[in-house]
Design a protein around this motif. Structure first.
Motif: not given
Ligand code: CP3
Length: 357
Positions: A84-108
């Protein structure tokens, strides 16, 4: 032939509705995952975890893998709560062994106000497509569970941008700008509702809401920012003509079992830090219970694992309404043969449940 018509094809759904079953049904959180070598091979072929989720054919393939090996009583859609957050445009990726990351976290606050509800048959169409394909492949053998993250848990990942132990950003938002967090949770609640309704329309026979981070909140904050939206969902989701059951798993929120049993869910997932007997008393028969073996029991010797299964079954006691599961996901370094020990022990000992009284 058992006197009760509840073979593998329907004992999970019967238990969710607190109807009698021939033996205790079992499925396992993360049953399709890295502890299976065939999963790792398919993931390799997909190139990334998200490619695996976005391909209905590959998602169907890995959903079926644990069922080909073990006598599990339900399949769970292979996907992730973060679609769902990926479809909202937050840019989800999973780096090997690190878990999920959003390129654009909600900060404003501005970023929060720009969010829209993703169309489950639009940018998320790969999810109901996978459900349709898996239902065809299962062909009635066992029921299919659909799922979503809870609004609170999705908000945690979206604001933090990835895994966290401190929850500093989301809690700062909660205290400094509660209205902005409520606005975010409102968009997420609507998104989860239409997402689960699309999975139900596509053929999901039960749905589970993962509130993995409910337990990090103080009681008042939990009621306001987590429980309220779980209740809204349990009451407003259109469950379709078969009245699809809803399972709510609010991890670490055992202090709220009484309240959770009254929101309109059919079943509650429980982690292993509360006994099922106690959970059953506190929920007063209003819900079925799903759980709750400590996932670390999968590292114990087969005979110890069987003993632990026996203890969980005895703790629940006699009568219907129990679905066996681990108290959280199976861990990646578990020996797959232990899953066979677990499933066989549950089915074998579960048949003798009437002797526990
Ligand atoms: O078999 C199943 O249970 C269905 C598939 C499923 C996955 N994730 C696949 C997955 C389900 C139901 C989820 C839910 C999920 N995802 C939750 C809620 C349950 C929980 O664990 O509390 C959460 C918080 C997420 C977010 C998420 N996805 C995290 C934190 C991680 C990384 C953790 C890890 O184990 O690496 C993921 C990745 C993920 N989701 C994997 C799988 C099989 C591992 C990805 C890989 O192949 O490397």
């Amino acid at each position: 032939m058992s006197p009760i018509d509840s073979g593998r094809h329907n004992r999970f759904l019967r238990a969710l509705r607190q109807q009698p079953v021939d033996t205790t049904p079992i499925w396992v959180m993360r049953q399709a995952g890295r502890y299976l070598p065939e999963y790792r091979a398919t993931r390799q072929r997909a190139g990334s975890f998200m490619n695996l989720c976005r391909s209905p054919e590959l998602a169907c393939e890995v959903t079926m893998q644990p069922l080909d090996r073990f006598e599990l009583d339900a399949a769970i859609l292979f996907s992730d709560i973060l679609t769902i957050p990926d479809a909202m445009g937050l840019g989800l990726s999973f780096a090997e062994g690190e878990g999920p990351r959003f390129a654009y976290p909600l900060r404003t606050l501005d970023a929060i106000s720009r969010l829209g509800v993703p169309d489950p048959e639009g940018e998320l169409k790969y999810v109901p497509d996978a459900v349709r394909l898996i239902r065809r492949e299962l062909d009635g053998s066992v029921p299919l569970i659909g799922f979503s993250g809870s609004p609170w848990t999705l908000a945690c990942y979206m604001v933090e941008g990835g895994p966290t132990e401190k929850f500093a950003h989301i809690k700062k938002l909660m205290w400094d700008h509660p209205q902005a967090l409520h606005q975010l949770l409102e968009v997420l609640t609507q998104s989860v509702q239409v997402y689960l309704e699309a999975q139900i329309a596509a053929g999901a026979q039960a749905v589970m809401i993962f509130d993995s981070w409910g337990g990090v909140l103080a009681p008042g904050d939990y009621r306001e920012f987590s429980l309220a939206n779980l209740a809204k969902l349990a009451q407003s989701i259109n469950r379709g003509p078969d009245n699809v059951p809803i399972i709510v798993f609010s991890r670490g929120a055992n202090g709220h079992l009484e309240a959770l049993s009254q929101i309109g869910a059919d079943a509650l997932g429980v982690d292993w830090t509360v006994g099922l007997g106690e959970a059953r008393k506190r929920t007063g028969g209003r819900v079925a219970l799903q759980g709750n073996l400590d996932p670390a029991a999968m590292y114990a010797a087969p005979e110890s694992l069987r003993q632990q299964v026996d203890m969980v079954l005895r703790d629940y006691g006699t009568g219907p309404g129990h679905i066996f599961n681990l108290g959280h996901g199976i861990t990646p370094d578990v020996n797959p043969e232990q899953m066979r020990v677990l499933v066989d022990a549950v089915h074998e000992l579960g048949r003798r449940r009437d002797l526990f009284a």
